[in-house]
Enzyme design. Structure first.
Site, short mmCIF file in Angstrom:
data_model
loop_
_atom_site.label_atom_id
_atom_site.label_comp_id
_atom_site.label_asym_id
_atom_site.label_seq_id
_atom_site.Cartn_x
_atom_site.Cartn_y
_atom_site.Cartn_z
N TYR A 1 0.83 -1.21 0.00
CA TYR A 1 0.00 0.00 0.00
C TYR A 1 0.86 1.26 0.00
O TYR A 1 0.60 2.20 0.74
CB TYR A 1 -0.96 0.00 1.21
CG TYR A 1 -2.21 -0.81 0.95
CD1 TYR A 1 -3.27 -0.26 0.24
CD2 TYR A 1 -2.33 -2.13 1.40
CE1 TYR A 1 -4.43 -1.00 -0.02
CE2 TYR A 1 -3.48 -2.87 1.14
CZ TYR A 1 -4.53 -2.30 0.43
OH TYR A 1 -5.67 -3.02 0.17
N LYS B 1 -5.15 -10.00 13.51
CA LYS B 1 -4.55 -8.77 14.04
C LYS B 1 -4.24 -8.84 15.54
O LYS B 1 -3.19 -9.33 15.91
CB LYS B 1 -5.44 -7.57 13.71
CG LYS B 1 -5.42 -7.22 12.21
CD LYS B 1 -6.06 -5.90 11.94
CE LYS B 1 -6.20 -5.59 10.47
NZ LYS B 1 -5.03 -5.04 9.83
N ASP C 1 -16.72 -10.24 10.38
CA ASP C 1 -15.29 -10.01 10.20
C ASP C 1 -14.83 -9.09 11.33
O ASP C 1 -14.97 -7.88 11.25
CB ASP C 1 -15.05 -9.39 8.81
CG ASP C 1 -13.60 -9.01 8.60
OD1 ASP C 1 -12.80 -9.15 9.55
OD2 ASP C 1 -13.26 -8.56 7.49
N TYR D 1 -14.37 -4.10 3.63
CA TYR D 1 -13.00 -4.53 3.35
C TYR D 1 -12.72 -5.79 4.17
O TYR D 1 -12.86 -5.79 5.39
CB TYR D 1 -11.97 -3.45 3.71
CG TYR D 1 -10.56 -3.92 3.44
CD1 TYR D 1 -10.03 -3.90 2.16
CD2 TYR D 1 -9.77 -4.43 4.47
CE1 TYR D 1 -8.74 -4.36 1.89
CE2 TYR D 1 -8.49 -4.90 4.22
CZ TYR D 1 -7.98 -4.87 2.93
OH TYR D 1 -6.72 -5.34 2.68
C1 LIG Z 1 -11.88 -5.93 8.81
C2 LIG Z 1 -10.67 -6.52 8.12
N1 LIG Z 1 -10.76 -7.74 7.58
C3 LIG Z 1 -9.72 -8.32 6.97
C4 LIG Z 1 -8.51 -7.67 6.87
C5 LIG Z 1 -7.36 -8.33 6.17
O1 LIG Z 1 -6.41 -8.71 7.10
P1 LIG Z 1 -4.91 -9.03 6.62
O2 LIG Z 1 -4.32 -7.73 6.19
O3 LIG Z 1 -4.27 -9.59 7.84
O4 LIG Z 1 -5.02 -10.02 5.52
C6 LIG Z 1 -8.38 -6.40 7.41
C7 LIG Z 1 -7.11 -5.67 7.30
O5 LIG Z 1 -6.99 -4.51 7.56
C8 LIG Z 1 -9.49 -5.80 8.05
O6 LIG Z 1 -9.43 -4.59 8.58
#
Ligand SMILES: Cc1ncc(COP(=O)(O)O)c(C=O)c1O
Length: 462
Positions: free
Chosen positions: A17, A282, A253, A147
């Site tokens: 990014y 995370k 998510d 996302y």
């Molecule tokens: C809500 C959400 N889901 C999935 C992801 C993707 O996670 P990763 O970057 O560990 O693949 C992110 C990443 O910022 C996220 O904020």
């Protein structure tokens, strides 16, 4: 040392990014060490990690308890695959995750990042329906500005055009419904008049297509990467009811929101909703190591359970699935929750943060301030009345990022959204310092580009 590292970085590294051209004539920020909320560069300059190193760090950097769990694990078992073998850290962590997630969630499937946690949920849902005599359920629903990661599958359910448009032609078809974007309500309502009209398109879609839909994926309470769009818990409650009515799986998510960031252990607790799949990553390891988990119900699990010849196996797995070291870090983080009880004192910290954010609304180029737990977002606008947005070409976020560095802050605006995503260990004094420095960056914003505001203002830097 510094210049050598800079040159070597630019020669060999391609950053995520990141437009590398931005660094053709300037240095990258090379971080040398970390402690608590602070990151230190090679020259010893300090920066507040106001975005928790991409929303991961939870108890501050290098927490001693987590490190001790990792050290112990490293002396015992470095790695073993999880296909048919197991190890204590993965087992104990699964048990603890089931204990802290809502009743009804009973099986943990590990992977190694947020995207894969979501991919797993999508694939499990699809295969569940195939095993359950409803193979026609193969469509998915996502939200505009959602996302869920950068894999092809999660991008297919994503709704952030800047991230996904280059790949649009190869993404699989999915349904998208409006985002609950309260500041710019797609249904022209305001918080007083809102009757969740933005859920009507979902209801219409389910009426027409419900029997063909496997699952819907949402980020509960906040669409994070899509612009820190915070929305009410009652939206989630109603959405869950609708999906249940049409027999569609609900995937939460919580890759970004899990583990206390919203003030509760999981964002779903604000709405009292149990999903069919809960995706975590995370802060699962408090930011120490990559790890993810997709947690689901016994009902889903049972659909995959059967004699080998029935061919119900879930053929999915990543090499580092359930990594012992990462599992140990996650256990260490849960130990910090048990010993230090950060959630018990978080209410006062959150109230203080939200109170400190209120004054940003006085700035003429701040259209909205929205807060959820330890997350606080500021939406910059050209004009408060019309809510006119700054354009891509104006790139105000970049200027604010650079100004933030001068103030010892690592801010990383998402387009026109400046935000703080703070560890739950942040103290009141640290909140005062961070918000004060952020104020200095934003109150002087018209001096950054001359383009940030189209009218004169009378705000003094405090
Ligand atoms: C809500 C959400 N889901 C999935 C992801 C993707 O996670 P990763 O970057 O560990 O693949 C992110 C990443 O910022 C996220 O904020």
């Amino acid at each position: 040392m510094k210049s050598t590292l800079q040159e070597t970085d630019k020669k060999f590294l391609w950053h995520p990014y990141t437009q590398m051209h931005d660094y053709a004539a300037r240095d990258l920020l090379i971080i040398d060490r970390a402690d608590g909320l602070m990151l230190y560069d090679l020259e010893g300059r300090s920066y507040f990690d106001t975005i928790s190193s991409w929303w991961c760090i939870l108890h501050g950097h290098n927490h001693p308890t987590i490190k001790s769990f990792m050290h112990r694990q490293l002396d015992r078992l470095d790695h073993v695959h999880l296909a048919g073998t197991s190890h204590e850290a993965a087992i104990l962590l699964a048990e603890k995750l089931i204990a802290i997630t809502p009743e009804g969630l009973s099986k943990v499937f590990y992977s190694d990042n947020g995207s894969t946690a979501c991919e797993v949920a999508l694939k499990m849902s699809l295969q569940y329906w195939r095993h359950s005599g409803q193979a026609q359920r193969k469509r998915f629903i996502g939200l505009e500005r959602g996302y869920h990661g950068d894999t092809i599958g999660t991008m297919s359910l994503g709704g952030v055009p800047d991230f996904h448009k280059e790949f649009a032609e190869i993404l699989f078809a999915s349904f998208t419904v409006p985002s609950p974007y309260c500041y710019r309500c797609p249904m022209a309502q305001n918080p007083e008049t809102c009757r969740l009209e933005c859920l009507q398109p979902l209801q219409d879609l389910l009426e027409n297509e419900g029997e063909n839909v496997a699952a819907m994926i949402v980020e509960p309470l906040i669409q994070a990467a899509g612009g820190m769009r915070i929305y009410p818990a009652r939206y989630i409650k109603r959405l869950a009811e609708l999906l249940r009515q049409y027999g569609v799986h609900l995937i939460f998510d919580e890759v970004a929101t899990g583990f206390g960031r919203t003030g509760r252990m999981f964002a779903l607790e604000h709405a009292g909703v149990t999903p069919d799949f809960l995706c975590l990553s995370k802060a699962l390891t408090a930011g120490m190591l990559p790890m993810a988990a997709t947690i689901t119900s016994d009902e889903i699990y049972q659909a995959f359970y059967g004699a080998y010849a029935e061919n119900r196996t879930f053929y999915h797995g990543h090499t580092f699935t359930g990594s012992p070291l990462a599992a140990a870090a996650a256990l260490g983080s849960l130990q910090v929750f048990a010993e230090e009880k950060p959630l018990a004192r978080l209410g006062a910290t959150i109230a203080h943060l939200h109170q400190k954010m209120a004054r940003f609304l006085d700035l003429p180029w701040v259209g909205d301030v929205r807060c959820l737990g330890m997350i606080a977002a500021i939406e910059l606008v050209k004009d408060k009345q019309t809510k006119e947005e700054f354009t891509f070409a104006e790139r105000v976020g970049w200027k604010i990022y650079l100004k933030g560095l001068e103030q010892g802050l690592i801010l990383r605006p998402l387009g026109n959204i400046v935000y703080l995503w703070l560890p739950i260990s942040t103290t009141i004094a640290e909140i005062d310092e961070i918000t004060e420095r952020t104020w200095r960056v934003l109150a002087a914003a018209d001096n950054i580009s001359g383009a940030l505001c189209n009218k004169p203002h009378g705000i003094r830097v405090a």
